[in-house]
Design an enzyme around this catalytic site. Sequence first.
Site, PDB file in Angstrom:
ATOM      1  N   VAL A 133      56.453  97.239   0.466  1.00  0.00           N
ATOM      2  CA  VAL A 133      55.855  96.120  -0.212  1.00  0.00           C
ATOM      3  C   VAL A 133      55.318  94.983   0.403  1.00  0.00           C
ATOM      4  O   VAL A 133      55.781  94.702   1.833  1.00  0.00           O
ATOM      5  CB  VAL A 133      57.103  95.620  -1.120  1.00  0.00           C
ATOM      6  CG1 VAL A 133      56.626  94.231  -1.891  1.00  0.00           C
ATOM      7  CG2 VAL A 133      58.045  96.385  -1.969  1.00  0.00           C
ATOM      8  N   ARG A 148      60.727  89.971  -4.891  1.00  0.00           N
ATOM      9  CA  ARG A 148      60.380  89.773  -6.426  1.00  0.00           C
ATOM     10  C   ARG A 148      61.156  90.908  -7.073  1.00  0.00           C
ATOM     11  O   ARG A 148      60.785  91.161  -8.535  1.00  0.00           O
ATOM     12  CB  ARG A 148      59.034  89.806  -6.746  1.00  0.00           C
ATOM     13  CG  ARG A 148      58.547  88.584  -5.860  1.00  0.00           C
ATOM     14  CD  ARG A 148      56.745  88.300  -6.276  1.00  0.00           C
ATOM     15  NE  ARG A 148      56.166  87.510  -5.324  1.00  0.00           N
ATOM     16  CZ  ARG A 148      54.828  87.086  -5.522  1.00  0.00           C
ATOM     17  NH1 ARG A 148      54.358  87.396  -6.588  1.00  0.00           N
ATOM     18  NH2 ARG A 148      54.413  86.146  -4.596  1.00  0.00           N
ATOM     19  N   GLY A 149      61.818  91.871  -6.580  1.00  0.00           N
ATOM     20  CA  GLY A 149      62.509  92.984  -7.120  1.00  0.00           C
ATOM     21  C   GLY A 149      61.348  94.155  -7.390  1.00  0.00           C
ATOM     22  O   GLY A 149      61.851  95.331  -8.177  1.00  0.00           O
ATOM     23  N   LEU A 191      60.492  96.555  -5.185  1.00  0.00           N
ATOM     24  CA  LEU A 191      61.324  98.012  -4.494  1.00  0.00           C
ATOM     25  C   LEU A 191      62.274  98.478  -5.438  1.00  0.00           C
ATOM     26  O   LEU A 191      62.327  99.739  -5.564  1.00  0.00           O
ATOM     27  CB  LEU A 191      61.722  97.428  -2.940  1.00  0.00           C
ATOM     28  CG  LEU A 191      62.387  98.786  -2.471  1.00  0.00           C
ATOM     29  CD1 LEU A 191      61.350  99.787  -2.194  1.00  0.00           C
ATOM     30  CD2 LEU A 191      62.935  98.293  -1.190  1.00  0.00           C
ATOM     31  N   SER A 226      64.362 103.217   7.732  1.00  0.00           N
ATOM     32  CA  SER A 226      63.714 102.412   8.647  1.00  0.00           C
ATOM     33  C   SER A 226      64.798 101.620   8.985  1.00  0.00           C
ATOM     34  O   SER A 226      64.692 101.029  10.221  1.00  0.00           O
ATOM     35  CB  SER A 226      62.338 102.030   8.534  1.00  0.00           C
ATOM     36  OG  SER A 226      62.370 101.332   7.106  1.00  0.00           O
ATOM     37  N   GLU A 227      65.466 101.089   8.233  1.00  0.00           N
ATOM     38  CA  GLU A 227      66.535  99.824   8.224  1.00  0.00           C
ATOM     39  C   GLU A 227      67.457 100.224   7.518  1.00  0.00           C
ATOM     40  O   GLU A 227      67.745 100.905   6.623  1.00  0.00           O
ATOM     41  CB  GLU A 227      66.163  98.369   7.705  1.00  0.00           C
ATOM     42  CG  GLU A 227      64.903  97.865   8.568  1.00  0.00           C
ATOM     43  CD  GLU A 227      64.690  96.503   8.273  1.00  0.00           C
ATOM     44  OE1 GLU A 227      65.462  95.666   8.144  1.00  0.00           O
ATOM     45  OE2 GLU A 227      63.548  96.133   7.574  1.00  0.00           O
ATOM     46  N   TYR A 232      68.797 100.661   1.966  1.00  0.00           N
ATOM     47  CA  TYR A 232      68.919 101.791   0.667  1.00  0.00           C
ATOM     48  C   TYR A 232      70.297 101.989   0.114  1.00  0.00           C
ATOM     49  O   TYR A 232      70.216 102.670  -0.969  1.00  0.00           O
ATOM     50  CB  TYR A 232      68.141 102.979   1.539  1.00  0.00           C
ATOM     51  CG  TYR A 232      66.670 102.802   1.660  1.00  0.00           C
ATOM     52  CD1 TYR A 232      65.664 102.811   0.618  1.00  0.00           C
ATOM     53  CD2 TYR A 232      66.380 102.401   3.112  1.00  0.00           C
ATOM     54  CE1 TYR A 232      64.464 102.340   0.900  1.00  0.00           C
ATOM     55  CE2 TYR A 232      64.822 102.262   3.113  1.00  0.00           C
ATOM     56  CZ  TYR A 232      63.991 102.168   2.288  1.00  0.00           C
ATOM     57  OH  TYR A 232      62.814 102.003   2.417  1.00  0.00           O
ATOM     58  N   PHE A 250      60.731 114.349   6.622  1.00  0.00           N
ATOM     59  CA  PHE A 250      59.491 113.968   5.625  1.00  0.00           C
ATOM     60  C   PHE A 250      58.907 112.631   5.501  1.00  0.00           C
ATOM     61  O   PHE A 250      59.639 111.686   6.110  1.00  0.00           O
ATOM     62  CB  PHE A 250      59.871 114.594   4.176  1.00  0.00           C
ATOM     63  CG  PHE A 250      61.194 114.136   3.950  1.00  0.00           C
ATOM     64  CD1 PHE A 250      61.285 112.883   3.252  1.00  0.00           C
ATOM     65  CD2 PHE A 250      62.254 114.725   3.890  1.00  0.00           C
ATOM     66  CE1 PHE A 250      62.391 112.185   2.857  1.00  0.00           C
ATOM     67  CE2 PHE A 250      63.750 114.165   3.616  1.00  0.00           C
ATOM     68  CZ  PHE A 250      63.678 112.895   3.071  1.00  0.00           C
TER      69      PHE A 250
END
Length: 421
Positions: free
Chosen positions: A106, A113-114, A116, A140-141, A145, A421
């Site tokens: 994003v 702002r929601g 993602l 990545s972090e 997730y 991937f």
Amino acid sequence: MTIEIRPITPAEAKEYLRVLPYANGFPQEEPEPSAWYAGRAAWPPQVPATPADLDRYAEQLQADWIRPQAAFVDGKIAGGSAIVSVEVTVPGGRQVALGGVTSTAVLPTYRRRGLLRQIMGAMLDDCRERGESLAGLSASEGTIYGRYGFSPATFQHRWEVRRTDVAFRDEFTDTGSLELVDAAEAGSVWQVLHERIRAVRVGEISPLPGRWQGLDALPADGAGRAHHLVHRDAAGEVDGAAIFRLPWATDPADAGELQVEAFEALTQEAYRALWGLLLDFDLTKRVVAARRPVDEPLRWMLTNPRALKLTRTRDNLWLNILDVRRALEARTYAASDVLVLEVAGGSYRLDAGPEGASCTATSESADLSLGLNELGTLYLGGVGVSELAHAGRVAEHTTRALSRLDALLRPDRAPHNAVGF
């Protein structure tokens, strides 16, 4: 502010690409040495895509194996991600369809702002509609997730060893042969070798189209060209391969380093022969290996197991169980047992064994309770059930239910995926 989440059209491809980290020159990884990278830099330099790059990437977005989604704010693309269609090998050897989340971003000016959450929701709905019971990603972090149902399922080690510290426990005679080959031949070798590897290795991923092309390309940090080592058995069949680099360094502390970027072996003989050469390469003093499995057997082949020093452990494949029943029926189990699992508020009777399983909704009392995140971590068998229970993330309701589920889920080897991937 009007927000719309939807797939992009071909005409919107370049605008979509300019949002993504790899196209706009923004960082793609946390600023730490990664377990998948054998070099010394924290990450390779980030370079914005050229117009020619954008043309090529936009054409790739039309392929049927990639499904981009974008967040439009007042008609402009402010965030995006994509699902790629791949397969993952589950215990028992079945290759199960997996929706692979990739290239997620994003724009910094549209954060909080929601967007993602809405993008992720649209993509996971798309996976369910296509019958994919699993979704996966490489994070990545580590803090992002889990809130969307993903949890680490495979892990990687990065390790190094000084050449002078290496001594193997046993004498070894190679009945096959080693050969250095060019990139074109290496690409053909890896295409076949990886297919044989993923047929037997839990957690391995099917490669994206073009994965084995351009193996001689210079890395972004200028670490030198790749060298390709191949092992053939006594019949001349390829049963192992490695990709390594010998970068030149201005700092004597980093000079003489051999960096192993990829390594696969189907047999113990190929494994021993390949490492025997890489760990004793002329005019080198240290070997660094990336993307290595957590149960690397090399340590136990050395007279001094401390010679192999871990320098990084990192989660790799994160899983999201989109359909509990279908996912649990897709794999086989190491023992035979019947357990009732409460997963995210639903109860399932799992009748499992080495030949497969049936999983049905039930009103019976649960033996264990856990969430979808916990099931994602446990699904391939790389983390013990008791380990999560001690962290307060799995609740046991009947005696020995933890050890019984652990006995069901554990594979012979730790799950591992060298290809992403």
